[in-house]
Enzyme design. Structure first.
Site, PDB file in Angstrom:
ATOM      1  N   LYS A  13      37.912  27.058  37.918  1.00 24.76           N
ATOM      2  CA  LYS A  13      39.264  26.642  38.336  1.00 24.76           C
ATOM      3  C   LYS A  13      39.323  26.303  39.823  1.00 24.76           C
ATOM      4  CE  LYS A  13      41.232  30.490  36.992  1.00 24.76           C
ATOM      5  NZ  LYS A  13      40.035  31.159  36.442  1.00 24.76           N
ATOM      6  N   ARG A  88      49.536  34.734  35.603  1.00 24.31           N
ATOM      7  CA  ARG A  88      48.474  35.413  34.856  1.00 24.31           C
ATOM      8  C   ARG A  88      48.990  35.988  33.533  1.00 24.31           C
ATOM      9  NH1 ARG A  88      43.711  36.597  37.840  1.00 24.31           N
ATOM     10  NH2 ARG A  88      43.944  36.170  40.042  1.00 24.31           N
ATOM     11  N   ARG A 123      25.456  34.147  40.213  1.00 27.38           N
ATOM     12  CA  ARG A 123      26.082  33.905  41.524  1.00 27.38           C
ATOM     13  C   ARG A 123      25.560  34.893  42.550  1.00 27.38           C
ATOM     14  NH1 ARG A 123      32.444  32.288  40.860  1.00 27.38           N
ATOM     15  NH2 ARG A 123      32.768  34.527  40.651  1.00 27.38           N
ATOM     16  N   ARG A 156      27.802  40.119  43.887  1.00 25.41           N
ATOM     17  CA  ARG A 156      29.070  40.820  44.139  1.00 25.41           C
ATOM     18  C   ARG A 156      29.367  41.744  42.967  1.00 25.41           C
ATOM     19  NH1 ARG A 156      33.075  35.935  45.541  1.00 25.41           N
ATOM     20  NH2 ARG A 156      33.043  35.991  43.282  1.00 25.41           N
ATOM     21  N   ARG A 167      36.267  41.660  32.868  1.00 30.59           N
ATOM     22  CA  ARG A 167      37.159  40.604  33.371  1.00 30.59           C
ATOM     23  C   ARG A 167      37.525  39.632  32.249  1.00 30.59           C
ATOM     24  NH1 ARG A 167      34.249  37.971  38.288  1.00 30.59           N
ATOM     25  NH2 ARG A 167      36.195  36.859  38.624  1.00 30.59           N
TER      26      ARG A 167
END
Length: 210
Positions: A13, A88, A123, A156, A167
Site C-alpha cells: 500500500k 482500519r 525485509r 524488524r 498481523r
C-alpha cells in the site's frame, strides 16, 4: 479524487500510494504520520491524542478522524488525497462518513498470504538510518550492510514470521470486512498484486484513472 488503499500488511500500500502521489499529484496521508505531526505541533486535537498515547492507550476514532479532517483541510488536499492505513475498521469508515469525508474510490491490493509472508520475512532495515532492503527484490550490495550508511541490517520485530502471521490474522478479522463494506457502496476496485512492483503500479494507476 479521494482514495483509500486497502490491503494486508506487506501488500504494498505504501509503495503504491507513493506512485499515485507522484503520477496523479495528490498527497499520501498516513494516519500514523499525521498523529505524530499533530502531537509535535501541539494542535488542540494533537494534545488530546497525546494524552492517550502517553498512557499507552489507543487513540479513539473520533480524535484520529478530527486530526484527519485538520490534515485534509490543508491546501495540498484540495484536489484529493490518498488514505493509507485508515480506516482500519467498519466503525472508523462509518465515523469518516458521519464527519462528512467523501471517499470516491477504494482500491484493495490483494496478495496471497504465503507471498506476503515471503515478502515480509525477506525485509531488512538499517538500525542507523532506517533504509529498507529485501533479500530477493532489493538486496544490499553487501549482505547485512546498509548501502547508504554502512549500518547493520536487521529483521524488524514486526517482520518476524510469528508476528507476520498475527498481523495477517488481525487484518482479516478487523480490516478485511471493509472490502464488502465499500463493495456494497459501489466504490471498491480490486487489484491483484503482481510479482513485479511496476506491474502492480500499472494496474493501480489504470484503476485510479478509470
Amino acid at each position: 479524487m479521494n482514495l483509500i488503499l486497502l490491503g494486508a500488511p506487506g501488500a504494498g500500500k505504501g509503495t503504491q500510494a507513493e506512485v499515485i502521489e507522484r503520477e496523479i499529484g495528490i498527497p499520501q496521508i498516513s494516519t500514523g504520520n499525521i498523529l505524530k505531526a499533530a502531537v509535535k505541533n501541539a494542535t488542540p486535537i494533537g494534545l488530546k491524542a497525546k494524552s492517550f498515547m502517553d498512557s499507552g492507550a489507543l487513540v479513539p476514532d473520533d480524535v484520529v478522524i478530527g486530526i484527519l479532517k485538520e490534515r485534509i483541510a490543508e491546501p495540498d488536499c484540495k484536489n484529493g488525497f490518498i488514505l493509507d492505513g485508515f480506516p482500519r475498521t467498519i466503525p472508523q469508515a462509518e465515523a469518516l462518513e458521519a464527519m462528512g469525508v467523501t471517499i470516491d474510490k477504494v482500491i484493495s491490493i490483494e496478495v496471497a498470504d504465503e507471498k506476503i509472508e515471503a515478502r515480509l520475512s525477506g525485509r531488512r532495515a538499517c538500525t542507523q538510518c532506517g533504509a529498507t532492503y529485501h533479500t530477493v527484490f532489493n538486496p544490499p550490495k553487501t549482505e547485512g550492510v546498509c548501502d547508504k550508511c554502512g549500518g547493520p541490517l536487521v529483521i524488524r520485530d514486526d517482520d518476524k514470521p510469528e508476528t507476520v502471521k498475527e498481523r495477517l490474522r488481525v487484518y482479516k478479522e478487523k480490516t478485511a470486512p471493509l472490502i464488502d463494506f465499500y463493495k456494497g457502496k459501489g466504490k471498491l476496485s480490486v487489484v491483484i498484486g503482481q510479482e513485479e512492483v511496476a506491474d502492480t503500479s500499472k494496474l493501480v494507476l489504470e484503476t485510479v484513472r478509470a
